[in-house]
Design a protein around this motif. Structure first.
Motif, PDB file in Angstrom:
ATOM      1  N   ARG A   1       0.844  -1.192   0.000  1.00  0.00           N
ATOM      2  CA  ARG A   1       0.000   0.000   0.000  1.00  0.00           C
ATOM      3  C   ARG A   1       0.884   1.248   0.000  1.00  0.00           C
ATOM      4  O   ARG A   1       1.892   1.313   0.721  1.00  0.00           O
ATOM      5  CB  ARG A   1      -0.922   0.009   1.219  1.00  0.00           C
ATOM      6  CG  ARG A   1      -1.973  -1.095   1.225  1.00  0.00           C
ATOM      7  CD  ARG A   1      -3.018  -0.822   2.297  1.00  0.00           C
ATOM      8  NE  ARG A   1      -3.655   0.463   2.097  1.00  0.00           N
ATOM      9  CZ  ARG A   1      -4.959   0.699   2.240  1.00  0.00           C
ATOM     10  NH1 ARG A   1      -5.765  -0.286   2.578  1.00  0.00           N
ATOM     11  NH2 ARG A   1      -5.452   1.903   2.064  1.00  0.00           N
TER      12      ARG A   1
ATOM     13  N   GLU B   1       0.418   3.979   1.386  1.00  0.00           N
ATOM     14  CA  GLU B   1       0.388   4.662   2.684  1.00  0.00           C
ATOM     15  C   GLU B   1       1.342   4.019   3.698  1.00  0.00           C
ATOM     16  O   GLU B   1       1.500   4.525   4.805  1.00  0.00           O
ATOM     17  CB  GLU B   1      -1.031   4.624   3.272  1.00  0.00           C
ATOM     18  CG  GLU B   1      -2.105   5.194   2.375  1.00  0.00           C
ATOM     19  CD  GLU B   1      -2.772   4.098   1.551  1.00  0.00           C
ATOM     20  OE1 GLU B   1      -3.922   4.323   1.102  1.00  0.00           O
ATOM     21  OE2 GLU B   1      -2.165   3.008   1.377  1.00  0.00           O
TER      22      GLU B   1
ATOM     23  N   LEU C   1       3.550   4.010   8.854  1.00  0.00           N
ATOM     24  CA  LEU C   1       2.832   4.699   7.789  1.00  0.00           C
ATOM     25  C   LEU C   1       3.714   5.754   7.135  1.00  0.00           C
ATOM     26  O   LEU C   1       4.652   6.268   7.739  1.00  0.00           O
ATOM     27  CB  LEU C   1       1.565   5.354   8.347  1.00  0.00           C
ATOM     28  CG  LEU C   1       0.574   4.402   9.025  1.00  0.00           C
ATOM     29  CD1 LEU C   1      -0.588   5.176   9.622  1.00  0.00           C
ATOM     30  CD2 LEU C   1       0.073   3.333   8.056  1.00  0.00           C
TER      31      LEU C   1
ATOM     32  N   ALA D   1       3.155   9.000   5.974  1.00  0.00           N
ATOM     33  CA  ALA D   1       2.391  10.250   5.865  1.00  0.00           C
ATOM     34  C   ALA D   1       3.141  11.241   4.978  1.00  0.00           C
ATOM     35  O   ALA D   1       4.359  11.395   5.106  1.00  0.00           O
ATOM     36  CB  ALA D   1       2.158  10.851   7.242  1.00  0.00           C
TER      37      ALA D   1
ATOM     38  N   TRP E   1      -1.816  10.399  11.169  1.00  0.00           N
ATOM     39  CA  TRP E   1      -2.359   9.190  10.567  1.00  0.00           C
ATOM     40  C   TRP E   1      -2.439   8.041  11.574  1.00  0.00           C
ATOM     41  O   TRP E   1      -3.397   7.272  11.572  1.00  0.00           O
ATOM     42  CB  TRP E   1      -1.503   8.774   9.364  1.00  0.00           C
ATOM     43  CG  TRP E   1      -1.907   9.449   8.088  1.00  0.00           C
ATOM     44  CD1 TRP E   1      -2.790  10.474   7.943  1.00  0.00           C
ATOM     45  CD2 TRP E   1      -1.434   9.116   6.779  1.00  0.00           C
ATOM     46  NE1 TRP E   1      -2.900  10.819   6.609  1.00  0.00           N
ATOM     47  CE2 TRP E   1      -2.079   9.990   5.880  1.00  0.00           C
ATOM     48  CE3 TRP E   1      -0.529   8.186   6.280  1.00  0.00           C
ATOM     49  CZ2 TRP E   1      -1.846   9.952   4.503  1.00  0.00           C
ATOM     50  CZ3 TRP E   1      -0.294   8.140   4.907  1.00  0.00           C
ATOM     51  CH2 TRP E   1      -0.948   9.013   4.023  1.00  0.00           C
TER      52      TRP E   1
ATOM     53  N   ASP F   1       3.374   7.555  13.966  1.00  0.00           N
ATOM     54  CA  ASP F   1       2.748   6.970  12.780  1.00  0.00           C
ATOM     55  C   ASP F   1       3.121   5.503  12.596  1.00  0.00           C
ATOM     56  O   ASP F   1       3.083   4.973  11.479  1.00  0.00           O
ATOM     57  CB  ASP F   1       3.127   7.774  11.533  1.00  0.00           C
ATOM     58  CG  ASP F   1       2.250   9.010  11.368  1.00  0.00           C
ATOM     59  OD1 ASP F   1       1.125   9.025  11.902  1.00  0.00           O
ATOM     60  OD2 ASP F   1       2.685   9.964  10.703  1.00  0.00           O
TER      61      ASP F   1
ATOM     62  N   ILE G   1      -6.674   1.718   7.433  1.00  0.00           N
ATOM     63  CA  ILE G   1      -5.703   2.548   6.712  1.00  0.00           C
ATOM     64  C   ILE G   1      -6.406   3.349   5.627  1.00  0.00           C
ATOM     65  O   ILE G   1      -6.137   4.541   5.432  1.00  0.00           O
ATOM     66  CB  ILE G   1      -4.578   1.673   6.120  1.00  0.00           C
ATOM     67  CG1 ILE G   1      -3.700   1.107   7.241  1.00  0.00           C
ATOM     68  CG2 ILE G   1      -3.723   2.480   5.148  1.00  0.00           C
ATOM     69  CD1 ILE G   1      -2.645   0.127   6.772  1.00  0.00           C
ATOM     70  N   THR G   2      -7.334   2.703   4.934  1.00  0.00           N
ATOM     71  CA  THR G   2      -8.095   3.416   3.899  1.00  0.00           C
ATOM     72  C   THR G   2      -8.867   4.583   4.498  1.00  0.00           C
ATOM     73  O   THR G   2      -8.836   5.712   3.979  1.00  0.00           O
ATOM     74  CB  THR G   2      -9.055   2.442   3.195  1.00  0.00           C
ATOM     75  OG1 THR G   2      -8.301   1.409   2.549  1.00  0.00           O
ATOM     76  CG2 THR G   2      -9.891   3.186   2.158  1.00  0.00           C
TER      77      THR G   2
ATOM     78  N   THR H   1      -6.430   7.480   6.473  1.00  0.00           N
ATOM     79  CA  THR H   1      -5.438   8.261   5.727  1.00  0.00           C
ATOM     80  C   THR H   1      -6.068   9.134   4.656  1.00  0.00           C
ATOM     81  O   THR H   1      -5.359   9.688   3.810  1.00  0.00           O
ATOM     82  CB  THR H   1      -4.391   7.335   5.089  1.00  0.00           C
ATOM     83  OG1 THR H   1      -5.029   6.420   4.177  1.00  0.00           O
ATOM     84  CG2 THR H   1      -3.635   6.546   6.148  1.00  0.00           C
TER      85      THR H   1
ATOM     86  N   THR I   1      -7.261  12.332   3.044  1.00  0.00           N
ATOM     87  CA  THR I   1      -6.854  13.739   3.271  1.00  0.00           C
ATOM     88  C   THR I   1      -7.820  14.685   2.570  1.00  0.00           C
ATOM     89  O   THR I   1      -8.579  14.299   1.693  1.00  0.00           O
ATOM     90  CB  THR I   1      -5.434  13.967   2.744  1.00  0.00           C
ATOM     91  OG1 THR I   1      -5.381  13.596   1.356  1.00  0.00           O
ATOM     92  CG2 THR I   1      -4.432  13.143   3.538  1.00  0.00           C
TER      93      THR I   1
END
Length: 296
Positions: free
Chosen positions: A218, A220, A235, A237, A244, A264, A290-291, A294, A296
């Protein structure tokens, strides 16, 4: 040990919240207010530096005349964001301590009692510490208990006449709690009776496979660090301040899976008796979180 009055610890280290523990720890977590009380220590790099052990060994050799002990979290620095070094890196540190007559203290409060796949992480690292610090997992988390295990060399140093110059006077009000000791004993029996270590390693392999399949690629996600059932998903970010980690963990909690962030880094530490279905649920929820977290 005359003249040896200093410690060597590592960047990213966390060893507790008393003044001595804060001193050998690397700080952070709002500890700045206590800086005037902390005593200085020699500081090797953290486990996020690949040659951290080699640097520590150089420091031991150079400073052995004043160095009393090296304090290390073997294999995994949990509070640093699940930073890890390969197990084979550590044995040479133990050799350097012995060769230079420096005590080795292994803090296994977080890693002990099966969390990394062996009863103690020191086993994987080829380390035989002079002092072993244990807690948390000793009772399976049911009651508060901790202990310090000493080898023969350290133990013998305090043997002598009653109330003599070798007497170790230090203790505390809750030492030897009978109920906690009974729970700890039963927990140790269950570790072997239920073959808990086998389950830890099986679930760790499953967790790694699922993370590789669903999480690792992923965009992210920056990195995944896993040893036994200690895991950190870092993560990526795009800028600071997005929080996040907190958002992803909040989303996971809302879906029924308790995760916690270290900045993170998402910490995954399932119970050692966790099942295959539970591991699959954890990863599926993390994927969805996570979807959601994260955006924005």
């Amino acid at each position: 040990m005359t003249g040896r009055n200093s410690y060597l610890a590592f960047g990213g280290a966390y060893h507790g919240d008393t003044i001595g523990s804060l001193s050998i720890g690397a700080g952070g977590f709002g500890t700045d207010i206590f800086d005037p009380l902390r005593f200085p220590v020699m500081r090797a790099p953290g486990f996020d530096t690949p040659n951290a052990i080699d640097v520590a060994i150089e420091m031991i050799v150079e400073n052995c005349a004043s160095l009393a002990a090296v304090v290390i979290e073997p294999l995994v620095q949990g509070a640093a964001g699940m930073e890890m070094l390969p197990a084979e890196e550590f044995a040479k540190l133990g050799i350097a301590c012995r060769d230079n007559d420096v005590l080795l203290i292994c803090d296994e409060v977080a890693t002990g009692f099966g969390r990394t796949g062996t009863l103690f992480a020191s086993e994987q690292c080829g380390l035989s510490p002079d002092l072993l610090v244990i807690g948390k997992g000793i009772t399976g988390g049911y009651l508060a208990m901790a202990a310090t295990v000493a080898n023969e060399r350290v133990y013998s140093a305090f043997l002598g006449d009653d109330l003599g110059p070798r007497t170790f006077y230090h203790g505390h009000s809750y030492s030897g709690n009978a109920l906690a000791a009974a729970v700890a004993l039963k927990h140790l029996e269950l570790i072997y009776e239920w073959d808990v270590l086998a389950n830890v390693n099986e679930r760790s392999d499953q967790l790694r496979a699922l993370l590789d399949a669903k999480i690792a690629e992923r965009p992210e996600v920056k990195a995944i660090r896993l040893q036994g059932l200690m895991c950190g998903v870092e993560l990526a970010a795009p800028r600071e301040g997005l929080r996040w980690g907190r958002k992803v963990c909040a989303s996971a909690v809302a879906q029924g899976v308790l995760l916690r962030p270290l900045g993170d880094v998402i910490v995954l530490m399932p119970m050692l008796t966790t099942t295959a279905d539970e591991v699959e649920r954890i990863v599926n929820v993390l994927d969805a979180a996570i979807t959601e977290g994260t955006r924005t």
